[in-house]
Every structure is written in C-alpha cells, then in structure tokens.
Write a protein that holds these residues in place. Structure first.
Motif, PDB file in Angstrom:
ATOM      1  N   UNK A   1      36.955 -14.668   8.315  1.00 52.24           N
ATOM      2  CA  UNK A   1      37.482 -15.685   7.401  1.00 52.24           C
ATOM      3  C   UNK A   1      37.380 -15.254   5.940  1.00 52.24           C
ATOM      4  N   UNK A   2      36.297 -14.581   5.575  1.00 51.98           N
ATOM      5  CA  UNK A   2      36.161 -14.113   4.192  1.00 51.98           C
ATOM      6  C   UNK A   2      37.180 -13.021   3.870  1.00 51.98           C
ATOM      7  N   UNK A   3      37.298 -11.956   4.680  1.00 50.50           N
ATOM      8  CA  UNK A   3      38.352 -10.978   4.401  1.00 50.50           C
ATOM      9  C   UNK A   3      39.750 -11.600   4.400  1.00 50.50           C
ATOM     10  N   UNK A   4      39.982 -12.560   5.281  1.00 53.19           N
ATOM     11  CA  UNK A   4      41.290 -13.217   5.347  1.00 53.19           C
ATOM     12  C   UNK A   4      41.616 -13.933   4.043  1.00 53.19           C
ATOM     13  N   UNK A   5      40.625 -14.617   3.468  1.00 55.46           N
ATOM     14  CA  UNK A   5      40.864 -15.333   2.218  1.00 55.46           C
ATOM     15  C   UNK A   5      41.265 -14.383   1.099  1.00 55.46           C
ATOM     16  N   UNK A   6      40.649 -13.209   1.060  1.00 57.29           N
ATOM     17  CA  UNK A   6      40.971 -12.239   0.012  1.00 57.29           C
ATOM     18  C   UNK A   6      42.319 -11.574   0.243  1.00 57.29           C
ATOM     19  N   UNK A   7      42.850 -11.674   1.462  1.00 60.19           N
ATOM     20  CA  UNK A   7      44.192 -11.157   1.758  1.00 60.19           C
ATOM     21  C   UNK A   7      45.246 -12.252   1.683  1.00 60.19           C
ATOM     22  N   UNK A   8      44.854 -13.444   1.188  1.00 60.76           N
ATOM     23  CA  UNK A   8      45.746 -14.606   1.083  1.00 60.76           C
ATOM     24  C   UNK A   8      46.132 -15.170   2.439  1.00 60.76           C
ATOM     25  N   UNK A   9      45.222 -15.044   3.426  1.00 63.10           N
ATOM     26  CA  UNK A   9      45.408 -15.708   4.701  1.00 63.10           C
ATOM     27  C   UNK A   9      45.138 -17.197   4.584  1.00 63.10           C
ATOM     28  N   UNK A  10      45.338 -17.903   5.695  1.00 58.65           N
ATOM     29  CA  UNK A  10      45.346 -19.372   5.629  1.00 58.65           C
ATOM     30  C   UNK A  10      44.301 -20.047   6.508  1.00 58.65           C
ATOM     31  N   UNK A  11      43.328 -19.280   7.026  1.00 56.95           N
ATOM     32  CA  UNK A  11      42.297 -19.888   7.852  1.00 56.95           C
ATOM     33  C   UNK A  11      42.286 -19.305   9.248  1.00 56.95           C
ATOM     34  N   UNK A  12      41.950 -20.143  10.228  1.00 58.18           N
ATOM     35  CA  UNK A  12      41.825 -19.645  11.596  1.00 58.18           C
ATOM     36  C   UNK A  12      42.012 -20.763  12.606  1.00 58.18           C
ATOM     37  N   UNK A  13      42.485 -20.355  13.774  1.00 54.88           N
ATOM     38  CA  UNK A  13      42.439 -21.194  14.977  1.00 54.88           C
ATOM     39  C   UNK A  13      41.369 -20.554  15.841  1.00 54.88           C
ATOM     40  N   UNK A  14      40.197 -21.150  15.901  1.00 53.71           N
ATOM     41  CA  UNK A  14      39.042 -20.466  16.475  1.00 53.71           C
ATOM     42  C   UNK A  14      38.258 -21.338  17.435  1.00 53.71           C
ATOM     43  N   UNK A  15      37.940 -20.781  18.591  1.00 55.86           N
ATOM     44  CA  UNK A  15      37.144 -21.500  19.570  1.00 55.86           C
ATOM     45  C   UNK A  15      35.759 -21.855  19.064  1.00 55.86           C
ATOM     46  N   UNK A  16      35.237 -21.076  18.109  1.00 60.04           N
ATOM     47  CA  UNK A  16      33.911 -21.341  17.585  1.00 60.04           C
ATOM     48  C   UNK A  16      33.836 -22.695  16.888  1.00 60.04           C
ATOM     49  N   UNK A  17      34.961 -23.182  16.388  1.00 60.81           N
ATOM     50  CA  UNK A  17      34.968 -24.480  15.718  1.00 60.81           C
ATOM     51  C   UNK A  17      34.646 -25.616  16.684  1.00 60.81           C
ATOM     52  N   UNK A  18      34.781 -25.398  17.985  1.00 58.89           N
ATOM     53  CA  UNK A  18      34.346 -26.407  18.951  1.00 58.89           C
ATOM     54  C   UNK A  18      32.832 -26.554  18.941  1.00 58.89           C
ATOM     55  N   UNK A  19      32.138 -25.443  18.799  1.00 57.72           N
ATOM     56  CA  UNK A  19      30.679 -25.425  18.852  1.00 57.72           C
ATOM     57  C   UNK A  19      30.070 -25.808  17.505  1.00 57.72           C
ATOM     58  N   UNK A  20      30.653 -25.301  16.431  1.00 52.98           N
ATOM     59  CA  UNK A  20      30.087 -25.511  15.094  1.00 52.98           C
ATOM     60  C   UNK A  20      31.193 -25.867  14.111  1.00 52.98           C
ATOM     61  N   UNK A  21      31.757 -27.061  14.226  1.00 46.04           N
ATOM     62  CA  UNK A  21      32.896 -27.413  13.370  1.00 46.04           C
ATOM     63  C   UNK A  21      32.553 -27.489  11.886  1.00 46.04           C
ATOM     64  N   UNK A  22      31.415 -28.082  11.552  1.00 49.59           N
ATOM     65  CA  UNK A  22      31.059 -28.235  10.143  1.00 49.59           C
ATOM     66  C   UNK A  22      30.780 -26.874   9.497  1.00 49.59           C
TER      67      UNK A  22
END
Length: 342
Positions: free
Chosen positions: A226-247
C-alpha cells in the motif's frame, strides 16, 4: 425483490475494499446471512467497502441465485444501517463471455453498483497467449454490462492468465465502461506503469468514463504494498486482509496517502506497512479456510469453506493464531477497534 438499476452508480473511490467471505451454515452449507450481514456492517463501519462473490467469497461455488441473495442482503443491511452511499462490487466472472454478461445484468438488477470480472482459466492454454482474445473478452463484457466493470487479474485463479501493463492500459483507454483493475498478481512494477497513464491529470479528459462516478482505479490485490502504491499514484487495494483487520488496513491506506504528500508521515506509514505486510504474507498462505478460522477467533463467526475446499485442522489454526506476525496485527487492530475479542 430485485432493486432498480441506478442510472449513476454510487461513487467508486480510492481506498480499501474487502472480498467478503461467504459464510455457510454448519452441515447444510446453506448461506449464513446473519453472519454475512454482520461482517459487511463491521467492515463498513471501519471504512471498508464490500466486494461480494469474489475469490475469497467462493464465487465459483455459488449459484446465480445465491449471488443475487448476497447482493440483496448486503444492500438491505447497508441501507438500514445508514451506509446508503457505500457501493457494492460483485464478482460476475464465469466460464463464457455470454454467461458473464448475463451475471452482470443479474447483479445490477439485484443492487450491485459495479462488477468485477476474471477470465476463466478452463481454457487458459488457448487464452493466455492470445492478447486479442483477452482484450475482446473484457471489451465486450464492459460494453454490454449495465454497470461499470473492473478487471480482475489473478493468475492463480485463472490458470496462469496474467495480463500485462500494456494490455490493461489499452483496455483502460479504449473501454469507457471499465472502472479499474485489481492486481492480485502482486506486481508493483505493473501497477506503476498502469498508473503512469490512468493517474495522469489528463486521463479523465482524454478518456472519459461512461459513468462520471466510476473513474479508472488501480487497486492492489494485497495490503503488503500500500505504501509503494501510494507513491506510484495507485488507489488502494482490494485485500482479504481487510476482513481480519479492517481498521488497521484503512489506517495504513490513510497513512500511505499522507506520506505521499508529506514526508513527515513516512516513518509511521512504513512501520505499520511492515506489520501489515508480514501478516498479509502469513495469513494468505492459510487461504480462505484460514481467514475464516481467524474471523471465528476475532469476531465469533467464520465457519468452514464450501466443499471441496478442506477446512484447516485445529493445530494449524492454533499455530496461525499464535504466529508472531498475526499477533502483531491483532494488537494493532485492537488498538483501533474495541470490537476485537480479547
């Protein structure tokens, strides 16, 4: 009852999206809608938007009718809880172009705002090296879908079919009803090259979208970049980890976006990225069954995957729960979310 298809879908915004697991009742494997709705609302409260019937949601194991039931249940639950502007992304990839388009129409009538489409891996031997066939597939699906479509690039679930940055960029510029791509290939270089075109300030005027609320987003398929993506002007992620740790995942996205603008935030973003990156790698190896087992520990629901996917054994669950990468993530989540079980 099916809902009317909105003339303009709810806004698709940069951020964190989660492929919601489909929960099943013990024994019968019928849909467990109570757990499903609870989880959709838990994530919405953390700022995570839902993707239904994707890989984590075992879309390949669901009937058309079950996919529709999930979309309708999620929309009702979100609206009742006041999350009326939260969009629903629905997985509609199947074997053929014809059935995929059919599912896009069904999903739209049920209340989905966006579809996400993967290429079938059944005939990957024919398709993987045929750029024109792959381009024609997403072009036709996007053209004939009543709702905007995201490309789902996941070689592990499509027989090794892996779209390169040139093809994805061509699709983005030529198909105005395409609203983004999910890169579960985990290729940061590919993300950087696509963003060089679609995140440029000139892109919206040069290649306007059919729907003004549906810009072309470049989303990672994991939370570990997510950090490298932000510096490349990416827009976030669709990630399974957000089920476990959304906040925690949302917090990392916010820190990454801040760091890209203000270097003073970089150290904090890097520290949280390290925790998330290690946990993402460890939990991903446990697959769908492992994620559901963690949800059972954390929130009191999860259950088993639908057969033929096997469950994880008790020793594996214990080892996963006690793994230092998972413990660090759980502690980070507890610091942000008091709903996590102690």
């Amino acid at each position: 009852m099916a809902l009317n298809v909105p003339a303009t879908p709810r806004s698709l915004q940069p951020g964190i999206y989660a492929p919601i697991p489909t929960f099943f009742l013990p024994g019968s494997e019928d849909l467990d809608l109570q757990s499903f709705e609870s989880h959709v609302l838990l994530l919405a409260g953390a700022g995570v938007r839902p993707l239904l019937a994707g890989s984590m949601g075992e879309g390949i194991h669901l009937t058309h009718a079950e996919r529709i039931i999930l979309i309708q249940a999620a929309r009702r639950a979100l609206d009742k809880a006041g999350f009326t502007q939260v969009p629903i992304v629905a997985g509609t990839g199947t074997g053929s172009t014809r059935e995929t388009i059919e599912l896009c129409h069904e999903a739209a009538r049920a209340g989905a705002d966006y579809a996400i489409v993967i290429a079938s891996g059944y005939f990957a031997g024919v398709l993987s090296g045929n750029k024109e066939a792959l381009k024609a597939f997403w072009t036709e699906v996007a053209e004939r879908s009543p709702i905007p479509v995201l490309i789902y690039n996941y070689p592990g679930a499509s027989g090794g079919i892996d779209l390169d940055s040139d093809l994805i960029t061509e699709l983005a510029t030529s198909s105005p009803n395409l609203a983004g791509v999910k890169l579960t290939c985990g290729n940061v270089g590919k993300l950087t090259r696509i963003c060089a075109t679609v995140s440029d300030a000139s892109f919206p005027s040069l290649y306007p979208r059919r729907n003004p609320n549906a810009p072309f987003l470049v989303l990672g398929g994991y939370a570990d970049f997510l950090v490298p993506s932000a510096f490349a002007n990416g827009h976030g992620a669709i990630t399974g980890l957000a089920n476990v740790a959304p906040y925690t995942t949302v917090k990392l996205f916010q820190l990454a976006q801040e760091a890209a603008k203000n270097p003073a935030s970089l150290s904090e973003a890097q520290s949280l990225q390290a925790i998330v990156g290690r946990a993402d790698f460890t939990i991903a190896k446990a697959s769908i069954a492992g994620t559901k087992a963690l949800l059972e520990r954390l929130y009191g629901y999860g259950g088993l995957p639908r057969k033929p996917l096997p469950p994880v054994d008790a020793d594996t669950i214990t080892a996963l729960w006690e793994h230092p990468d998972v413990r660090a993530l759980v502690e980070a989540e507890r610091s942000l979310n008091d709903k996590v079980r102690k």
